[in-house]
Design a protein around this motif. Structure first.
Motif: not given
Length: 126
Positions: A33, A51, A53, A56, A58, A71-72, A77, A80
């Protein structure tokens, strides 16, 4: 160990927006995370958003909910973002991203995060 590099800070007027980025190198983030924290001189580091793993998930601090979004990156990937809208002077701080130990959900406690970036300064002022 993962290296985290923040970017995107700067000077913005009240009511404006900034998008911070956190790029990880050294390992992928797919089991970790990531949280955003902020700190002003003389104060403790404060949780902003995280966020997870898994799916996702939050988590937001009360002051961030509705104004900030974590956000990713759609293409990378291991990057962030923290989109910050409706910024206020009290949002002025150094912002840090941090990664947890493996398989740890996002939490507000800084001690759960083992890798930290150097920070990026956000100044909200007219």
């Amino acid at each position: 160990q993962v290296q985290l590099i923040e970017s995107g800070g700067g000077l913005v007027q009240p009511g404006g927006s900034l998008k911070l980025s956190c790029n990880a190198s050294g390992r992928t983030l797919n089991k970790f995370s990531v949280g955003w924290f902020r700190q002003t001189p003389g104060k403790e580091r404060e949780f902003v958003a995280g966020i997870g793993w898994v799916a996702h998930s939050t988590l937001y601090a009360d002051f961030a909910r509705g104004r900030f979004a974590i956000s990713e990156d759609n293409e990378d990937k291991d990057t962030l973002h923290l989109q910050m809208n409706s910024l206020k002077p009290e949002d002025t701080a150094a912002y840090f991203c941090a990664a947890t130990t493996p398989y740890t959900p996002p939490v507000r406690r800084p001690g759960a995060y083992i890798d930290w970036g150097q920070g990026t300064q956000v100044t909200v002022s007219s």
